[in-house]
Design a protein around this motif. Structure first.
Motif, PDB file in Angstrom:
ATOM      1  N   SER A 122       5.898  14.409  11.614  1.00  0.00           N
ATOM      2  CA  SER A 122       5.592  14.675  10.230  1.00  0.00           C
ATOM      3  C   SER A 122       5.953  13.511   9.337  1.00  0.00           C
ATOM      4  CB  SER A 122       6.366  15.911   9.762  1.00  0.00           C
ATOM      5  OG  SER A 122       6.269  16.058   8.373  1.00  0.00           O
ATOM      6  N   ALA A 139       6.633  14.190   6.181  1.00  0.00           N
ATOM      7  CA  ALA A 139       7.173  14.913   5.041  1.00  0.00           C
ATOM      8  C   ALA A 139       8.212  14.102   4.304  1.00  0.00           C
ATOM      9  CB  ALA A 139       7.787  16.235   5.512  1.00  0.00           C
ATOM     10  N   THR A 186       1.274  21.142  12.480  1.00  0.00           N
ATOM     11  CA  THR A 186       1.644  21.783  11.221  1.00  0.00           C
ATOM     12  C   THR A 186       3.033  22.389  11.302  1.00  0.00           C
ATOM     13  OG1 THR A 186      -0.701  22.290  10.844  1.00  0.00           O
ATOM     14  CG2 THR A 186       0.912  23.458   9.489  1.00  0.00           C
ATOM     15  N   GLU A 225       5.386  19.596  10.809  1.00  0.00           N
ATOM     16  CA  GLU A 225       5.447  19.200   9.398  1.00  0.00           C
ATOM     17  C   GLU A 225       6.354  20.142   8.604  1.00  0.00           C
ATOM     18  OE1 GLU A 225       2.601  18.936   5.447  1.00  0.00           O
ATOM     19  OE2 GLU A 225       1.763  19.549   7.371  1.00  0.00           O
ATOM     20  N   PRO A 281       0.273  16.082   6.472  1.00  0.00           N
ATOM     21  CA  PRO A 281       1.000  14.911   6.942  1.00  0.00           C
ATOM     22  C   PRO A 281       0.139  13.655   6.892  1.00  0.00           C
ATOM     23  CG  PRO A 281       0.314  16.243   8.794  1.00  0.00           C
ATOM     24  CD  PRO A 281      -0.027  17.034   7.559  1.00  0.00           C
ATOM     25  N   THR A 301      -1.133  11.065   8.827  1.00  0.00           N
ATOM     26  CA  THR A 301      -1.294  10.720  10.235  1.00  0.00           C
ATOM     27  C   THR A 301      -2.353   9.652  10.408  1.00  0.00           C
ATOM     28  OG1 THR A 301      -2.998  12.382  10.651  1.00  0.00           O
ATOM     29  CG2 THR A 301      -0.693  13.070  10.900  1.00  0.00           C
TER      30      THR A 301
END
Length: 350
Positions: free
Chosen positions: A2, A4, A68, A71, A239, A241
């Motif tokens: 992630s 985040a 997910t 994340e 995220p 990515t």
């Protein structure tokens, strides 16, 4: 992993989105986060519940979660621990640290300058880890060297840091930065296959230090983002990515490189696309966007290779054809006549 670390909190996704998609992220990374909670005397159950990870799943050998879920739990852990480093470093990185690092490099003229700044600034926040941008020939590497033994946090530290800077590099230049490989200073874990998804390209374990490797020509690409884009990034729920970037701004150069160095793996679009970790349809579309075609690039590289071998060596025509990437001598002669108006033998003897 992630991203985040460089975003503000976002509403939690519903269960369908949380559990949707392939479960490819190793649970071992979550177990390392739990260790960070325990070291701070904080209960991780709330974060695990938000990500819908049960105690049984957490303990199950070989278990995996979705991107997910990763994340969500990463964001929750960073906020609850007030540590975007997730316990990987001797000194916590307070919430907002990675956003500050990203913003500090935003004014860089090129990706190379941005990465050097990011690595240097990261060392100021976490002096027990040194990140460096290194270039050897045509290959650039971002190397991670730790100055203390992270123990059971070793994998989380290396994977999260390298995934973070790889994703940010792609965001800076609005291009999928394709990796040539990655390496890690620990034995291959039981979930080693997941590294092919996390990093793209071959992975080597038991290395001297952790690193990711990519084509050095990416470093000269200009930083394409501005302050408005940065503000939007910091509010994103999804995220950051590498896979979100469909375009590779070095695709033409990378196609030439593969055609020249691995002609046996590039007889057709499907084979070449597999080497480049894309699909034949995407390969053709992106080459067209850059004003090129696969056939024109193949002709260019093959002609250059063939003429060089004909001039500088005495190899038989059949061997020249094979070295230039042709499947047989007949097709090579036909193509060479189309390029020069002469057969390879006549052209060599002129």
């Amino acid at each position: 992993m992630s991203q985040a670390a460089i975003r503000r909190p976002a509403p939690l996704p519903d269960a369908a989105r949380l559990l949707g998609g392939p479960a490819l992220t190793p649970m071992a990374l979550i177990r390392a986060m739990v260790l960070a909670y325990e070291a701070r005397g904080v209960d991780p159950s709330g974060a695990l519940e938000q990500a819908q990870i049960t105690p049984a799943q957490l303990k199950k050998p070989g278990a995996s979660i979705t991107a997910t879920q990763m994340e969500v739990i990463s964001g929750a852990a960073m906020r609850e621990l007030d540590d975007e480093g997730l316990g990987c470093f001797a000194r916590p990185l307070p919430w907002g640290s990675y956003g500050m690092l990203a913003r500090a490099s935003l004014s860089s003229p090129t990706l190379g300058v941005a990465l050097k700044r990011w690595c240097r600034h990261h060392g100021l926040l976490a002096p027990d880890a040194t990140l460096t941008l290194e270039v050897v020939g045509d290959v650039a590497s971002i190397a991670l060297r730790l100055h203390r033994d992270p123990g059971p946090m070793a994998e989380l530290c290396a994977v999260s840091l390298l995934r973070n800077i790889h994703g940010l590099a792609s965001w800076y230049v609005d291009s999928r930065v394709a990796l040539l490989g990655a390496q890690f200073p620990y034995a291959a874990p039981r979930h080693a296959d997941a590294y092919g998804v996390l990093f793209d390209g071959p992975t080597r374990f038991d290395a001297e230090h952790a690193a990711i490797h990519f084509d050095a020509r990416y470093l000269s690409l200009p930083v394409r983002r501005d302050e408005a884009a940065m503000n939007q990034l910091l509010q994103r729920a999804l995220p950051l990515t590498v896979r979100s970037y469909r375009r590779d701004r070095l695709l033409v150069q990378r196609v030439r490189q593969v055609l020249a160095s691995r002609p046996q793996d590039a007889h057709n679009a499907s084979d070449l696309a597999a080497v480049l970790n894309t699909s034949p349809r995407t390969l053709h579309r992106q080459l067209k966007d850059e004003g090129a075609s696969l056939q024109s690039l193949k002709d260019e590289v093959r002609r250059q290779r063939a003429t060089e071998l004909l001039l500088r060596t005495k190899r038989p025509i059949k061997q020249v054809a094979e070295a230039a990437g042709f499947q047989n001598e007949k097709s090579f002669i036909r193509a060479f006549k189309g390029w020069t108006g002469k057969s390879p033998g006549d052209w060599r003897g002129q």
